[in-house]
Design a protein around this motif. Structure first.
Motif, PDB file in Angstrom:
ATOM      1  N   PHE A   4      -9.670   3.704  -7.071  1.00  0.00           N
ATOM      2  CA  PHE A   4      -8.536   3.608  -6.159  1.00  0.00           C
ATOM      3  C   PHE A   4      -7.374   4.416  -6.721  1.00  0.00           C
ATOM      4  CE2 PHE A   4     -10.517  -0.770  -5.652  1.00  0.00           C
ATOM      5  CZ  PHE A   4     -11.219  -0.434  -4.512  1.00  0.00           C
ATOM      6  N   PRO A  22      -3.744   5.301  -7.337  1.00  0.00           N
ATOM      7  CA  PRO A  22      -2.471   4.582  -7.161  1.00  0.00           C
ATOM      8  C   PRO A  22      -1.578   5.293  -6.138  1.00  0.00           C
ATOM      9  CG  PRO A  22      -2.979   4.775  -9.497  1.00  0.00           C
ATOM     10  CD  PRO A  22      -3.979   5.636  -8.764  1.00  0.00           C
ATOM     11  N   GLY A  23      -0.904   4.529  -5.328  1.00  0.00           N
ATOM     12  CA  GLY A  23       0.007   5.102  -4.344  1.00  0.00           C
ATOM     13  C   GLY A  23      -0.693   5.601  -3.096  1.00  0.00           C
ATOM     14  N   HIS A  24      -2.015   5.688  -3.130  1.00  0.00           N
ATOM     15  CA  HIS A  24      -2.785   6.094  -1.957  1.00  0.00           C
ATOM     16  C   HIS A  24      -3.286   4.870  -1.203  1.00  0.00           C
ATOM     17  CE1 HIS A  24      -3.105  10.492  -2.226  1.00  0.00           C
ATOM     18  NE2 HIS A  24      -3.028  10.339  -3.523  1.00  0.00           N
ATOM     19  N   ALA A  25      -3.928   5.138  -0.067  1.00  0.00           N
ATOM     20  CA  ALA A  25      -4.429   4.061   0.774  1.00  0.00           C
ATOM     21  C   ALA A  25      -5.831   3.619   0.384  1.00  0.00           C
ATOM     22  CB  ALA A  25      -4.417   4.511   2.232  1.00  0.00           C
ATOM     23  N   TYR A  47      -7.202   1.677  -1.919  1.00  0.00           N
ATOM     24  CA  TYR A  47      -7.453   0.264  -2.152  1.00  0.00           C
ATOM     25  C   TYR A  47      -7.314  -0.554  -0.869  1.00  0.00           C
ATOM     26  CZ  TYR A  47      -6.494  -4.536  -3.603  1.00  0.00           C
ATOM     27  OH  TYR A  47      -6.504  -5.897  -3.720  1.00  0.00           O
ATOM     28  N   ILE A  53      -0.923  13.311  -8.820  1.00  0.00           N
ATOM     29  CA  ILE A  53      -0.286  14.034  -9.923  1.00  0.00           C
ATOM     30  C   ILE A  53      -1.283  14.243 -11.055  1.00  0.00           C
ATOM     31  CG2 ILE A  53       2.112  13.390  -9.444  1.00  0.00           C
ATOM     32  CD1 ILE A  53       1.790  11.041 -11.330  1.00  0.00           C
ATOM     33  N   SER A 100      -0.779  13.803 -14.407  1.00  0.00           N
ATOM     34  CA  SER A 100      -0.766  12.811 -15.488  1.00  0.00           C
ATOM     35  C   SER A 100      -1.729  11.682 -15.173  1.00  0.00           C
ATOM     36  CB  SER A 100       0.628  12.191 -15.641  1.00  0.00           C
ATOM     37  OG  SER A 100       1.595  13.186 -15.732  1.00  0.00           O
ATOM     38  N   ARG A 114      -3.188   8.178 -14.592  1.00  0.00           N
ATOM     39  CA  ARG A 114      -2.598   6.887 -14.224  1.00  0.00           C
ATOM     40  C   ARG A 114      -3.662   5.807 -14.375  1.00  0.00           C
ATOM     41  NH1 ARG A 114       2.652   6.941 -14.311  1.00  0.00           N
ATOM     42  NH2 ARG A 114       2.225   8.732 -15.624  1.00  0.00           N
ATOM     43  N   LYS A 115      -3.208   4.646 -14.775  1.00  0.00           N
ATOM     44  CA  LYS A 115      -4.128   3.512 -14.863  1.00  0.00           C
ATOM     45  C   LYS A 115      -4.490   3.020 -13.474  1.00  0.00           C
ATOM     46  CE  LYS A 115      -2.276   1.851 -19.226  1.00  0.00           C
ATOM     47  NZ  LYS A 115      -1.196   1.014 -19.811  1.00  0.00           N
ATOM     48  N   THR A 116      -5.732   2.696 -13.316  1.00  0.00           N
ATOM     49  CA  THR A 116      -6.127   2.122 -12.033  1.00  0.00           C
ATOM     50  C   THR A 116      -7.393   1.289 -12.216  1.00  0.00           C
ATOM     51  OG1 THR A 116      -6.456   2.527  -9.686  1.00  0.00           O
ATOM     52  CG2 THR A 116      -7.573   4.042 -11.211  1.00  0.00           C
ATOM     53  N   VAL A 117      -7.981   0.851 -11.105  1.00  0.00           N
ATOM     54  CA  VAL A 117      -9.214   0.075 -11.156  1.00  0.00           C
ATOM     55  C   VAL A 117     -10.217   0.724 -10.211  1.00  0.00           C
ATOM     56  CG1 VAL A 117      -7.958  -2.048 -11.688  1.00  0.00           C
ATOM     57  CG2 VAL A 117      -8.557  -1.510  -9.328  1.00  0.00           C
ATOM     58  N   GLY A 134     -14.239  -3.472  -9.911  1.00  0.00           N
ATOM     59  CA  GLY A 134     -13.336  -4.385 -10.588  1.00  0.00           C
ATOM     60  C   GLY A 134     -13.163  -4.089 -12.071  1.00  0.00           C
ATOM     61  N   ASP A 173     -11.167  -1.731 -15.071  1.00  0.00           N
ATOM     62  CA  ASP A 173     -10.029  -0.876 -15.380  1.00  0.00           C
ATOM     63  C   ASP A 173     -10.516   0.532 -15.665  1.00  0.00           C
ATOM     64  OD1 ASP A 173      -7.891  -2.718 -15.143  1.00  0.00           O
ATOM     65  OD2 ASP A 173      -8.414  -3.597 -17.085  1.00  0.00           O
ATOM     66  N   GLU A 207       5.498  10.424 -11.170  1.00  0.00           N
ATOM     67  CA  GLU A 207       5.197   9.507 -12.275  1.00  0.00           C
ATOM     68  C   GLU A 207       6.018   8.229 -12.143  1.00  0.00           C
ATOM     69  OE1 GLU A 207       5.881  12.713 -12.540  1.00  0.00           O
ATOM     70  OE2 GLU A 207       3.943  13.505 -13.214  1.00  0.00           O
ATOM     71  N   ASP A 221       2.704   3.081  -8.703  1.00  0.00           N
ATOM     72  CA  ASP A 221       2.447   1.671  -9.030  1.00  0.00           C
ATOM     73  C   ASP A 221       1.028   1.611  -9.595  1.00  0.00           C
ATOM     74  OD1 ASP A 221       4.938   0.827  -7.865  1.00  0.00           O
ATOM     75  OD2 ASP A 221       4.000   0.818  -5.886  1.00  0.00           O
ATOM     76  N   GLU A 222       0.929   1.615 -10.912  1.00  0.00           N
ATOM     77  CA  GLU A 222      -0.406   1.613 -11.522  1.00  0.00           C
ATOM     78  C   GLU A 222      -1.107   0.265 -11.290  1.00  0.00           C
ATOM     79  OE1 GLU A 222      -0.520   4.580 -15.162  1.00  0.00           O
ATOM     80  OE2 GLU A 222       1.095   3.097 -15.444  1.00  0.00           O
ATOM     81  N   MET A 223      -2.412   0.324 -11.369  1.00  0.00           N
ATOM     82  CA  MET A 223      -3.214  -0.873 -11.091  1.00  0.00           C
ATOM     83  C   MET A 223      -4.048  -1.241 -12.307  1.00  0.00           C
ATOM     84  SD  MET A 223      -4.523   0.591  -7.408  1.00  0.00           S
ATOM     85  CE  MET A 223      -5.188  -0.880  -6.652  1.00  0.00           C
ATOM     86  N   ARG A 224      -4.307  -2.528 -12.434  1.00  0.00           N
ATOM     87  CA  ARG A 224      -5.187  -3.014 -13.502  1.00  0.00           C
ATOM     88  C   ARG A 224      -5.796  -4.341 -13.049  1.00  0.00           C
ATOM     89  NH1 ARG A 224      -0.213  -4.968 -14.662  1.00  0.00           N
ATOM     90  NH2 ARG A 224      -0.190  -7.202 -15.172  1.00  0.00           N
ATOM     91  N   MET A 225      -6.859  -4.734 -13.711  1.00  0.00           N
ATOM     92  CA  MET A 225      -7.441  -6.027 -13.398  1.00  0.00           C
ATOM     93  C   MET A 225      -6.695  -7.111 -14.178  1.00  0.00           C
ATOM     94  SD  MET A 225      -9.596  -5.227 -11.151  1.00  0.00           S
ATOM     95  CE  MET A 225     -10.106  -6.927 -10.854  1.00  0.00           C
ATOM     96  N   LEU A 247       0.517   0.025   1.384  1.00  0.00           N
ATOM     97  CA  LEU A 247      -0.095   1.315   1.024  1.00  0.00           C
ATOM     98  C   LEU A 247      -0.882   1.836   2.221  1.00  0.00           C
ATOM     99  CD1 LEU A 247      -1.414   0.560  -2.565  1.00  0.00           C
ATOM    100  CD2 LEU A 247       0.317   2.262  -1.967  1.00  0.00           C
ATOM    101  N   GLY A 248      -0.535   3.040   2.672  1.00  0.00           N
ATOM    102  CA  GLY A 248      -1.234   3.593   3.829  1.00  0.00           C
ATOM    103  C   GLY A 248      -1.039   2.755   5.075  1.00  0.00           C
TER     104      GLY A 248
END
Lengths: 360, 360, 360, 360
Positions: C102, C104-107, C109, C306, C308, C310-313, C317, C319, D261, D265-269, D285-286
């Motif tokens: 997913f 981040p900042g996009h649709a 998720y 971008i 850089s 970014r952390k996401t999932v 489920g 990380d 940057e 909004d970064e994501m994590r579990m 989002l979206g």
């Protein structure tokens, strides 16, 4: 708003003219994860397609439908499903004999009066060609019903009257509808009708018809009283089909002659289910489906395009005459059968989704 | 969305139950500067009101309508018009005999199944009492038509069949409809019907009926093809009336038996106007009004409330019986006449305004 | 109902995914006899088209629009206008790095959560590619406005802030907006922005922006209080554009800091016309246009894609991290300018037609 | 259609003028079996009610709401819920000083121009009195959310700016909003504001404000891209409130100044749940809710009714002056707080039901 869309939750908008480059529709509200591919729709389109027998117009259209959006890896995504069919046999004939004249019984005069312009090529937007997209949308609706209701719903149509000739309900056999070019549920009647319609066709005349559509396996609870009743929306959907002049549910007009005792569909328990002694109501009570078969009939007027000259006027306000050579259906009611089935499917799918919004 | 509203540009939403404190409607889209006062509506309501003769339910309701918004100094302001009628004769009877049983032919079972709850007092929302607000909205619609079209439109209704008994169309006299309690356009038939209905009433039975509504002076050009055709919206509006099981336009179901030649409404110039040789189409071509009379008929089933015990089931899934004592219409078709007129008025007003949006 | 349509009387439904075969829209309600050809729309599409400068995504799309229905002999017929653009540069790249993550900042998720499926190719339906059809519909809306209002309405847009950098309103010159790739009305600012955006682009970062759209020549009286106010519908239309996070009318958020005296737009007669001393209201009073310029601004967030990490999932489920290589707009606000103009056009056209329905 | 309704699946239509006999609304689409009684609504109405402190208009209204339909034995039945409040303090003052003049900043001129008539008594339909019915509908929406989502959703509002004076977000304390007449979440700021607003009130001036509304516990998946996005519908709903000039979601206009940057909004579990590092997106989002808090802010302009004479014109086209004596809110932003909460509730309820239609 203009009127080229039907439905609230399963909402489709059709576009296209008889002799434009293509016709199409967009369906907004298709639930996600419904299996859908073009061949799911093509069979229904082939059933409606012109030129399948000598009893329908000889216009040749492949009616090959393409899915342009809303499907990914074989299933719907919840985004709009766009369907397109290219027109291939827009015969580039000379329209000079009809472009300035209003054909009686057609929409020529009223489109001209309303819009101040009309696309006279093959009837433009008012052509029955538009019904191909109804059938395509109906195909998607059937997939939605199948997906959500686990294939419980079955929708079938039949021609139950051609001209003044009724079928005998005692001899009704659904299996027969696929064996003759009329969707007639009685083989003997179908044989007679072939002769009758051949005579009409050869003389350049035309015949009306009555179509019956039955949906079995519809769950109880669909319909949104008091204006968007299931039967009210079915009446609208059927009446919106080209050439339809009447719609009835269940016993319909016959119920006017009944006494309250004759009309009552008594109820009893049949194991855990409620069973009814009869189905005069046609599966709808208070505008909501009861779980019985939903039964709709509609009357289709005879094709207005006939060989006998008819008096009419032209756009210059002069008296004149007109008659129709060329390709036409001697009984448009025949091809209305798959269209009626499709309208049943879209109305049921719409109400199924609408019911989920309010009632969960 | 739920279905308690009708129309797009002239859009009304009704609310209220048979035995609640009041019923009402809100009309959004009424044009500004239309003269409107309560007495403009009261006459139409009195025509529909119960208890006017021995042939309708003996419930006594003043049906006194109040305008709560949208009118200032005698004319509409363009803001919503809110109408309310207080219920006064909600007889506080004991409902224990019907609260747990589903009356056959009524909406009891389907409301229960759909919503998981029902207001069983007098049928709750499914009661024909709701039609009082249709009539009130129809009264506003008539004022809108009169204001914009300078009183060109006339809407009239008649009962043309009671039980199996048709009127003789040769003897049709509109003036007679006001002279008998049935809106029957034939005095002799009306006299016969009085005897017939008395017999039905006394035996606790009921009869169906057919209503015809005719709108004259409708301008050509109203209707939004291909789904919101004028005839499609009329079919929906009429089918949404309680107990209606069929709707037809012009020749309707009879047109199925016609040949193309019989069905053609030929056209000719009559001075500067276009005239038609007949009106099989019922004033609608391609879903758009043609300037001819708009003619709609609808079938009303016999009242389901009858004295003879009927088999049914209860909410606990047990077989039982039910019969109806008390106040009921032996032929609900009678009071459907002003309701049908009102539905014609609201559909025409809606399409008049819609046509202005697109076509100016 | 699902949400892929906007407008009531001028109602358009868009369809299509970023990497499907095509995108398109159907417009229902276009008045008849409006001159319309493909080249009327192509100019607006070219303005929005990607790859026009180094400051927008390098995806190459011809964005060639085709009209498939609703136009006959150069003018609209009142039937639905269907527009289609084929996708040509759906780079068949490997999506394995993002199909399960997913962004981040996009649709990503939320589509996944809502629909249980998503078309991950280029963002699918949530891609800004959809805005091409907004621009096409906006082109039709401009023709409608021109036709009915005799070319009185002019709609112009500008980028008034990039990142934290505002323009100087004293130096505003509309003519400059065509001279730089940012639609910036101040040449000096545009030169600065080129350097700033080059730096962001090279570092793989992105910048937000503010867009202002002004419509001049709008007649007084458009807007349908109290919910479909002109400013409410503009707010919805602008907020529905990808990446928009705020909308304001006239003085907007600044008005919160004003006193009543500062905020008052005084009125006076200027010959026969009413003139205003200022336009804090942005051309809308009580939700209805006043005849002053309609002024809307909206904030566009920086592109979420971008370089850089970014952390996401992911969909399992777990990380993980993600970053974006490849083609992207470093400041999506730039291409939002023609989209904002288009949304102004469609909202004005819709309200122009809606006003005709009720107010004639 | 006219614009007095909001929502699709939870759809309410309001009616009534400031000085008419009553105001009301009808809500169509309320799910069945939701517990609902008048006292559930009265608390919210009391919060909005005028005359609660010296900082709001001194008009005295009981604002006692009555439920006239749709509820039976304490729960909703699935039929329309009709709510009415009688107007009791329509001071029968002399309106001769304003009936012919257009108050700057008010809707007088635009209603006059659009409709050709206006109810000048207290602003008629354009009065903020209409917002009482928004609050009542919002109360029903909260019950629907509570019923379906088992009380997971909490909606709270606060005044975060009065005139140019912001609160300090470090000192935010939701509990404080109930302790001062401004819904201010900072006790110290509230004390300052009391002095500031007293000064404005005594001088006959007025102040603008910014309101923030936060909904917690909203499930992910609500919102119908690409036009009926959750944020787009919130923007419309908030912008439709009287005197609102701007709306933003999450970081809003501030996001324009961010880099990609900063905005991510970064994501994590977090166990089984997805957690976000920040909420710049404001929970959307979206166009679909993400499960984070939904955060909306809107700007309210200063009351246009002030004591200083303002130049204006009259309905006869003459220059004149006007000033406002009498009862008015010096800062209408205060009473907009409960209205903003109500609009959040109705939009969420609508999207909750809409999502059920398509996504089950």
């Amino acid at each position: 708003m203009a009127g080229n869309a039907l439905g609230e939750s399963f909402r489709f908008t059709t576009w296209g003219e008889s002799h434009g480059p293509a016709i199409g529709c967009v369906i907004d509200g298709v639930p996600p994860r419904v299996p859908l591919k073009e061949s799911d729709l093509q069979g229904w389109l082939n059933a409606r397609k012109p030129g399948q027998s000598r009893f329908t117009t000889q216009r040749q259209e492949a009616d090959e439908v393409k899915i342009l959006s809303g499907v990914f890896e074989g299933v719907t995504t919840g985004t709009p499903v766009s369907l397109v069919i290219e027109n291939t046999d827009q015969r580039s004939k000379d329209y000079s004999d009809i472009k300035d004249k209003f054909r009686p019984g057609h929409a020529d005069y009223t489109y001209w009066t309303k819009y101040g312009i009309r696309d006279y090529r093959g009837g433009g937007r008012s052509s029955a060609r538009e019904t191909a997209m109804r059938v395509a949308a109906g195909g998607v609706a059937r997939k939605v019903l199948d997906h959500i209701l686990q294939e419980s719903v079955s929708i079938k149509g039949a021609l139950v009257q051609m001209g003044p000739h009724h079928i005998d309900r005692e001899k009704w056999d659904w299996a027969e509808t696929g064996n003759n070019p009329f969707w007639c549920p009685d083989a003997a009647a179908a044989a007679d009708w072939a002769d009758i319609l051949d005579a009409a066709r050869k003389s350049g005349s035309s015949l009306g018809a009555v179509v019956e559509v039955v949906a079995s396996g519809v769950p109880a609870g669909l319909g949104e009283p008091v204006y968007d009743k299931l039967d009210a929306d079915l009446a609208k959907a059927m009446m919106s089909i080209n050439a339809v002049k009447g719609v009835e549910i269940g016993a319909g007009f016959a119920s006017a002659a009944f006494s309250g005792e004759e009309n009552a569909d008594e109820m009893r328990m049949d194991g855990n289910r409620i069973a009814f002694s009869s189905n005069q109501a046609g599966g709808v009570l208070g505008g909501i489906s009861s779980g019985q078969d939903v039964v709709v009939r509609f009357a289709v007027k005879p094709t207005s395009s006939i060989l006998s000259p008819r008096k009419t006027v032209d756009i210059f306000g002069k008296d004149t005459e007109i008659f129709t050579k060329g390709r036409h259906d001697p009984c448009v009611g025949i091809r209305a059968v798959p269209v009626g089935e499709a309208m049943m499917a879209v109305v049921l799918a719409d109400h199924l989704l609408r019911n989920r919004a309010q009632c969960g």
